[in-house]
Design an enzyme around this catalytic site. Structure first.
Site, PDB file in Angstrom:
ATOM      1  N   ASP A 147       9.371   2.372   1.580  1.00 18.01           N
ATOM      2  CA  ASP A 147       8.281   3.696   1.753  1.00 18.01           C
ATOM      3  C   ASP A 147       8.337   3.150   2.935  1.00 18.01           C
ATOM      4  O   ASP A 147       7.622   2.477   4.002  1.00 18.01           O
ATOM      5  CB  ASP A 147       6.992   2.874   0.931  1.00 18.01           C
ATOM      6  CG  ASP A 147       5.714   4.089   1.824  1.00 18.01           C
ATOM      7  OD1 ASP A 147       5.698   4.559   3.190  1.00 18.01           O
ATOM      8  OD2 ASP A 147       4.696   3.634   0.670  1.00 18.01           O
TER       9      ASP A 147
ATOM     10  N   PHE B 203       0.462  -1.074  -0.250  1.00 20.37           N
ATOM     11  CA  PHE B 203      -0.097   0.074   0.705  1.00 20.37           C
ATOM     12  C   PHE B 203       1.010   1.280   0.039  1.00 20.37           C
ATOM     13  O   PHE B 203       1.853   1.480   1.130  1.00 20.37           O
ATOM     14  CB  PHE B 203      -1.068   0.056   1.299  1.00 20.37           C
ATOM     15  CG  PHE B 203      -1.920   1.409   1.098  1.00 20.37           C
ATOM     16  CD1 PHE B 203      -3.143   1.010   0.378  1.00 20.37           C
ATOM     17  CD2 PHE B 203      -1.565   2.537   2.004  1.00 20.37           C
ATOM     18  CE1 PHE B 203      -3.640   2.154   0.027  1.00 20.37           C
ATOM     19  CE2 PHE B 203      -2.388   3.131   2.142  1.00 20.37           C
ATOM     20  CZ  PHE B 203      -3.757   3.441   0.553  1.00 20.37           C
TER      21      PHE B 203
ATOM     22  N   LYS C 208       3.449  10.437   8.310  1.00 20.83           N
ATOM     23  CA  LYS C 208       2.482  10.008   9.354  1.00 20.83           C
ATOM     24  C   LYS C 208       3.093  10.684  10.665  1.00 20.83           C
ATOM     25  O   LYS C 208       3.051  12.020  10.913  1.00 20.83           O
ATOM     26  CB  LYS C 208       2.293   9.072   8.964  1.00 20.83           C
ATOM     27  CG  LYS C 208       1.675   8.824   8.324  1.00 20.83           C
ATOM     28  CD  LYS C 208       1.105   6.687   9.054  1.00 20.83           C
ATOM     29  CE  LYS C 208       0.318   6.210   7.873  1.00 20.83           C
ATOM     30  NZ  LYS C 208      -1.244   6.917   8.048  1.00 20.83           N
TER      31      LYS C 208
HETATM   32  N1  PLP Z   1       2.283   4.593   2.319  1.00 19.07           N
HETATM   33  C1  PLP Z   1       2.044   3.725   3.528  1.00 19.07           C
HETATM   34  C2  PLP Z   1       3.456   3.018   4.017  1.00 19.07           C
HETATM   35  C3  PLP Z   1       1.257   4.456   3.943  1.00 19.07           C
HETATM   36  O1  PLP Z   1       0.427   3.247   5.681  1.00 19.07           O
HETATM   37  C4  PLP Z   1       0.695   5.399   3.682  1.00 19.07           C
HETATM   38  C5  PLP Z   1      -0.196   5.654   4.641  1.00 19.07           C
HETATM   39  O2  PLP Z   1      -1.888   5.095   5.308  1.00 19.07           O
HETATM   40  C6  PLP Z   1       0.962   6.343   2.143  1.00 19.07           C
HETATM   41  C7  PLP Z   1       1.800   6.107   2.122  1.00 19.07           C
HETATM   42  C8  PLP Z   1       0.162   7.254   2.144  1.00 19.07           C
HETATM   43  O3  PLP Z   1       0.171   8.173   3.021  1.00 19.07           O
HETATM   44  P1  PLP Z   1      -1.044   9.780   3.426  1.00 19.07           P
HETATM   45  O4  PLP Z   1      -2.282   8.910   3.682  1.00 19.07           O
HETATM   46  O5  PLP Z   1      -0.565  10.180   4.259  1.00 19.07           O
HETATM   47  O6  PLP Z   1      -1.020  10.266   2.296  1.00 19.07           O
END
Ligand code: PLP
Length: 407
Positions: free
Chosen positions: A235, A150, A264
């Site tokens: 990520d 994700f 986050k």
């Molecule tokens: N990457 C990961 C691993 C995530 O868990 C999330 C969101 O849950 C995102 C990217 C996307 O982040 P945002 O919701 O701040 O756009």
């Protein structure tokens, strides 16, 4: 209108469930709870009900709610300078980038506002790396990701997220993405060809149910990237910023990526995202090739610096590691006590998943009724993301509630 009458409590009281349902878009299946106040590891709803918040706003409120150091830093900066755009230097960006590069090694930092934006910038860096490899006329745009990954809801993020529930209705997406099996190095190796620019992974998959990259797998991926001149991009949007008791989750494996996405927990509740890139990718963006109006405002950087102050303080991350190991042990005991419901408990630090035999939805509702807020994740998982300041008594309280609810 008299501003005194616009107190936050009177505003929130007027936001009734029915108004909410009429005027706010329905892109979430929201819990029927209106939260109005937070302190430490707890939040309160508009009826005065208190909850232990083990969602941390999906891994965001790393310091819990209303941490005095964070509040003071944000209040002070709000009165000093809030926004100037990226057309000018601001000293807090320099300080935050310096402190992040102390943790990552030499390189450069780019600021943005969210995880999805960090990932978009990372995918653009992958394209620029591919162009440098293959030349303007060449084609080297491929990115290999993991099945069940994700990476966010933008078109780049969705393209890197091979899940029907995320992609449905939004195709055509970007091309050039392929997907290997997590922890199966051969499956990634088979996907590499002359078109490949990067491998892009979550060090710990969060949304898909707390699935950890094995350290040996990450070492193998690093080797593949070196052999084929690919960027290794991690990520760490959910698993980074102290969540595992290491500042970045990959630190436990001993490898160094070429670029990292974070967001986050970085702002502790104030929106900020960032990308770090090491020497292979730090100079790929040139003036005009990428930008953001809001990314890295003085206010957002002040919030993030306050988070780093606490995470860097003596013994803080070690405590997250120790308490996380304690929580994992207690949850494993819980799993053994409820074998009819629990398949497996897995995680690292304060990022733990309890895989259930059935739908976690009813369990989440019962936990909420009992005063504990947690999240679900893919693969029938109850996901626990306590604030990093949660102490053992709070961890014990959560385990006791889970024990009562799982009967
Ligand atoms: N990457 C990961 C691993 C995530 O868990 C999330 C969101 O849950 C995102 C990217 C996307 O982040 P945002 O919701 O701040 O756009």
């Amino acid at each position: 209108m008299n501003p005194d009458t616009l107190s936050s409590s009177s505003q929130t009281e007027s936001v009734t469930a029915s108004i909410y349902d009429q005027v706010v878009m329905k892109n979430y299946a929201r819990a029927a709870v209106t939260l109005v106040r937070g302190e430490g590891s707890h939040v309160w709803d508009d009826r005065g009900q208190k909850y232990l918040d083990f969602t941390s706003g999906i891994a965001v409120t790393a310091l819990g709610h209303g941490h005095p150091h964070w509040v003071k830093a944000v209040q002070r900066q709000a009165g000093e300078l809030v926004h100037v755009s990226n057309l000018f230097r601001n000293p807090l960006q320099a300080e935050l980038a310096r402190r992040l590069t102390e943790k990552t090694g030499p390189g450069r930092v780019l600021f943005c506002n969210s995880g999805a934006e960090a990932n978009e910038a990372l995918l653009k860096l992958a394209r620029l790396h591919g162009m440098r490899k293959a030349g303007e006329e060449g084609r080297c745009t491929g990115v290999i990701c993991a099945e069940e990954a994700f990476h966010g809801r933008t078109f780049g993020g969705m393209s890197a997220t091979p899940q029907e529930k995320i992609q449905h209705g939004f195709r055509p997406l970007l091309d050039g993405f392929s997907f290997g099996r997590l922890n199966d190095l051969e499956s990634f190796k088979r996907l590499i060809d002359s078109n490949t620019a990067a491998i892009f992974l979550e060090t710990i998959q969060g949304e898909s149910g707390i699935r950890l990259c094995d350290p040996e797998f990450l070492v193998g991926i690093r080797r593949l990237c070196d052999e084929h001149d690919l960027l290794l991009i991690l990520d760490e949007v959910q698993c980074g910023i102290g969540r595992t008791g290491h500042f970045f989750a990959f630190e436990a494996s001993g490898i160094s990526p070429d670029a990292i996405g974070m967001a986050k927990g970085l702002g502790g509740g104030f929106p900020i995202g960032a990308v770090w890139a090491g020497e292979k990718a730090a100079d790929l963006f040139t003036p005009g090739s990428h930008g953001t109006t809001f990314g890295g405002t003085p206010l957002a950087c002040a919030a993030a610096l306050a988070v780093l102050d606490i995470l860097d303080s003596d013994g803080f991350l070690q405590r997250v590691r120790e308490n996380g190991a304690y929580l994992l042990e207690r949850l494993n005991d819980l799993g053994r006590a409820h074998p009819d419901q629990v398949v497996e408990v897995r995680g690292s630090g304060y990022m733990i998943g309890i895989q259930l035999k059935g739908d976690p939805g009813p369990v989440l509702n019962a936990l909420r009724e009992a005063g504990l807020l947690v999240l679900s994740a893919g693969g029938q998982v109850v996901r626990l993301l306590p604030p990093l300041v949660a102490d053992r008594a709070e961890l014990d309280e959560a385990v006791a509630i889970l024990d009562r609810v799982l009967v």
